[in-house]
Design a protein around this motif. Structure first.
Motif, PDB file in Angstrom:
ATOM      1  N   ASP A   1       0.772  -1.238   0.000  1.00  0.00           N
ATOM      2  CA  ASP A   1       0.000   0.000   0.000  1.00  0.00           C
ATOM      3  C   ASP A   1       0.807   1.295   0.000  1.00  0.00           C
ATOM      4  OD1 ASP A   1      -2.293  -1.550   0.069  1.00  0.00           O
ATOM      5  OD2 ASP A   1      -2.400  -1.501   2.260  1.00  0.00           O
ATOM      6  N   HIS A   2       2.067   1.259   0.415  1.00  0.00           N
ATOM      7  CA  HIS A   2       2.821   2.501   0.557  1.00  0.00           C
ATOM      8  C   HIS A   2       4.216   2.361  -0.044  1.00  0.00           C
ATOM      9  CE1 HIS A   2      -0.231   4.197   3.172  1.00  0.00           C
ATOM     10  NE2 HIS A   2      -0.229   3.059   3.849  1.00  0.00           N
ATOM     11  N   ALA A   3       4.718   3.462  -0.581  1.00  0.00           N
ATOM     12  CA  ALA A   3       6.065   3.493  -1.137  1.00  0.00           C
ATOM     13  C   ALA A   3       6.652   4.884  -0.939  1.00  0.00           C
ATOM     14  CB  ALA A   3       6.036   3.138  -2.617  1.00  0.00           C
ATOM     15  N   LEU A   4       7.956   4.948  -0.959  1.00  0.00           N
ATOM     16  CA  LEU A   4       8.672   6.208  -0.843  1.00  0.00           C
ATOM     17  C   LEU A   4       9.722   6.237  -1.943  1.00  0.00           C
ATOM     18  CD1 LEU A   4       9.057   8.746   0.934  1.00  0.00           C
ATOM     19  CD2 LEU A   4      10.829   7.470   2.146  1.00  0.00           C
ATOM     20  N   GLY A   5       9.660   7.256  -2.770  1.00  0.00           N
ATOM     21  CA  GLY A   5      10.597   7.356  -3.882  1.00  0.00           C
ATOM     22  C   GLY A   5      11.023   8.784  -4.117  1.00  0.00           C
ATOM     23  N   PRO A   6      11.696   9.025  -5.228  1.00  0.00           N
ATOM     24  CA  PRO A   6      12.264  10.352  -5.483  1.00  0.00           C
ATOM     25  C   PRO A   6      11.224  11.466  -5.593  1.00  0.00           C
ATOM     26  CG  PRO A   6      12.523   8.922  -7.399  1.00  0.00           C
ATOM     27  CD  PRO A   6      12.013   8.081  -6.280  1.00  0.00           C
ATOM     28  N   GLY A   7      10.043  11.183  -6.092  1.00  0.00           N
ATOM     29  CA  GLY A   7       9.018  12.215  -6.218  1.00  0.00           C
ATOM     30  C   GLY A   7       8.530  12.725  -4.870  1.00  0.00           C
ATOM     31  N   LYS A   8       8.239  11.822  -3.963  1.00  0.00           N
ATOM     32  CA  LYS A   8       7.780  12.234  -2.627  1.00  0.00           C
ATOM     33  C   LYS A   8       8.892  12.948  -1.872  1.00  0.00           C
ATOM     34  CE  LYS A   8       4.111   8.834  -1.961  1.00  0.00           C
ATOM     35  NZ  LYS A   8       3.720   7.609  -1.245  1.00  0.00           N
ATOM     36  N   ILE A   9      10.118  12.493  -2.042  1.00  0.00           N
ATOM     37  CA  ILE A   9      11.237  13.139  -1.360  1.00  0.00           C
ATOM     38  C   ILE A   9      11.444  14.549  -1.909  1.00  0.00           C
ATOM     39  CG2 ILE A   9      13.745  13.060  -1.006  1.00  0.00           C
ATOM     40  CD1 ILE A   9      12.145  11.166   0.832  1.00  0.00           C
ATOM     41  N   ARG A  10      11.362  14.710  -3.239  1.00  0.00           N
ATOM     42  CA  ARG A  10      11.486  16.063  -3.812  1.00  0.00           C
ATOM     43  C   ARG A  10      10.372  16.963  -3.300  1.00  0.00           C
ATOM     44  NH1 ARG A  10      13.133  13.271  -8.565  1.00  0.00           N
ATOM     45  NH2 ARG A  10      11.024  13.344  -9.365  1.00  0.00           N
ATOM     46  N   LEU A  11       9.160  16.424  -3.147  1.00  0.00           N
ATOM     47  CA  LEU A  11       8.050  17.209  -2.619  1.00  0.00           C
ATOM     48  C   LEU A  11       8.343  17.642  -1.182  1.00  0.00           C
ATOM     49  CD1 LEU A  11       5.206  18.398  -2.790  1.00  0.00           C
ATOM     50  CD2 LEU A  11       4.318  16.125  -2.158  1.00  0.00           C
ATOM     51  N   LEU A  12       8.823  16.732  -0.352  1.00  0.00           N
ATOM     52  CA  LEU A  12       9.169  17.093   1.025  1.00  0.00           C
ATOM     53  C   LEU A  12      10.258  18.162   1.054  1.00  0.00           C
ATOM     54  CD1 LEU A  12       9.188  13.601   2.823  1.00  0.00           C
ATOM     55  CD2 LEU A  12       7.446  15.400   2.972  1.00  0.00           C
ATOM     56  N   GLU A  13      11.269  18.011   0.216  1.00  0.00           N
ATOM     57  CA  GLU A  13      12.336  19.011   0.172  1.00  0.00           C
ATOM     58  C   GLU A  13      11.805  20.372  -0.264  1.00  0.00           C
ATOM     59  OE1 GLU A  13      16.141  16.061  -0.696  1.00  0.00           O
ATOM     60  OE2 GLU A  13      14.977  16.817  -2.404  1.00  0.00           O
ATOM     61  N   ALA A  14      10.881  20.376  -1.232  1.00  0.00           N
ATOM     62  CA  ALA A  14      10.291  21.633  -1.704  1.00  0.00           C
ATOM     63  C   ALA A  14       9.443  22.281  -0.610  1.00  0.00           C
ATOM     64  CB  ALA A  14       9.468  21.396  -2.964  1.00  0.00           C
ATOM     65  N   ILE A  15       8.728  21.488   0.161  1.00  0.00           N
ATOM     66  CA  ILE A  15       7.950  22.033   1.287  1.00  0.00           C
ATOM     67  C   ILE A  15       8.904  22.640   2.312  1.00  0.00           C
ATOM     68  CG2 ILE A  15       6.501  21.414   3.273  1.00  0.00           C
ATOM     69  CD1 ILE A  15       5.100  19.395   1.345  1.00  0.00           C
ATOM     70  N   GLY A  16      10.016  21.974   2.554  1.00  0.00           N
ATOM     71  CA  GLY A  16      11.016  22.511   3.472  1.00  0.00           C
ATOM     72  C   GLY A  16      11.547  23.861   3.015  1.00  0.00           C
ATOM     73  N   LYS A  17      11.684  24.047   1.710  1.00  0.00           N
ATOM     74  CA  LYS A  17      12.198  25.314   1.170  1.00  0.00           C
ATOM     75  C   LYS A  17      11.137  26.402   1.100  1.00  0.00           C
ATOM     76  CE  LYS A  17      15.769  23.271  -1.716  1.00  0.00           C
ATOM     77  NZ  LYS A  17      16.135  22.853  -3.069  1.00  0.00           N
ATOM     78  N   THR A  18       9.893  26.019   0.728  1.00  0.00           N
ATOM     79  CA  THR A  18       8.857  27.024   0.476  1.00  0.00           C
ATOM     80  C   THR A  18       7.946  27.276   1.661  1.00  0.00           C
ATOM     81  OG1 THR A  18       7.254  25.418  -0.384  1.00  0.00           O
ATOM     82  CG2 THR A  18       8.802  26.408  -1.986  1.00  0.00           C
ATOM     83  N   GLY A  19       7.830  26.313   2.564  1.00  0.00           N
ATOM     84  CA  GLY A  19       6.912  26.460   3.692  1.00  0.00           C
ATOM     85  C   GLY A  19       5.459  26.347   3.284  1.00  0.00           C
ATOM     86  N   SER A  20       5.207  25.728   2.126  1.00  0.00           N
ATOM     87  CA  SER A  20       3.840  25.655   1.613  1.00  0.00           C
ATOM     88  C   SER A  20       3.687  24.434   0.720  1.00  0.00           C
ATOM     89  CB  SER A  20       3.549  26.927   0.800  1.00  0.00           C
ATOM     90  OG  SER A  20       2.429  26.773  -0.031  1.00  0.00           O
ATOM     91  N   ILE A  21       2.574  23.721   0.898  1.00  0.00           N
ATOM     92  CA  ILE A  21       2.281  22.590   0.018  1.00  0.00           C
ATOM     93  C   ILE A  21       1.961  23.081  -1.388  1.00  0.00           C
ATOM     94  CG2 ILE A  21       0.688  20.673  -0.437  1.00  0.00           C
ATOM     95  CD1 ILE A  21       0.442  20.333   2.621  1.00  0.00           C
ATOM     96  N   SER A  22       1.180  24.149  -1.496  1.00  0.00           N
ATOM     97  CA  SER A  22       0.795  24.632  -2.831  1.00  0.00           C
ATOM     98  C   SER A  22       2.005  25.173  -3.594  1.00  0.00           C
ATOM     99  CB  SER A  22      -0.314  25.679  -2.742  1.00  0.00           C
ATOM    100  OG  SER A  22       0.108  26.793  -2.007  1.00  0.00           O
TER     101      SER A  22
END
Length: 133
Positions: A15-36
């Motif tokens: 049911d669950h996986a972790l790959g480069p796309g989710k990690i890039r999203l987390l890194e982008a949230i860390g930089k922008t402070g926003s999901i959108s």
């Protein structure tokens, strides 16, 4: 090694996986402070980004992202300490896997068909055209 690279995806059951796309999203949230804003930076909709974050928050014992609802001052999102650790652990696995596979990746790279320094695109061929010659 050019464009040949190893991509790491960690599956947690069916049911669950972790790959480069989710990690890039987390890194982008860390930089922008926003999901959108993170989603826009990666070319994905807010809904898609939110669903990926929700999936990760549900998969692990601790949340990876904490959100602040919008309002007059606007909302926001930030990585939790666990979210930052998750990125670090994934990047460590990725680095070690790439290092371990380096020799084999080089062999695969050398086996590629090349044309003037680039990988050769497959040519369109026709069985009829070859038979008519």
């Amino acid at each position: 090694m050019g464009k040949v690279r190893l991509t790491v995806r960690v599956d947690f059951g069916a049911d669950h996986a972790l790959g480069p796309g989710k990690i890039r999203l987390l890194e982008a949230i860390g930089k922008t402070g926003s999901i959108s804003r993170a989603g826009r930076a990666l070319g994905m909709s807010y809904r898609r980004a939110w669903l990926l974050i929700d999936d990760m928050n549900r998969a692990f014992r601790a949340p990876v992202v904490a959100t602040q609802p919008g309002g007059v001052r606007g909302g926001g999102a930030e990585l939790t300490p666990f979210g930052r650790a998750l990125i670090g652990n994934y990047r460590a696995v990725e680095a070690r896997a790439t290092t371990a596979a380096k020799l084999h990746l080089r062999a695969l790279t050398n086996a590629l068909r090349r044309r003037r320094g680039r990988v050769q695109k497959p040519r369109k061929t026709s069985i009829r055209g070859a038979a008519a010659r």
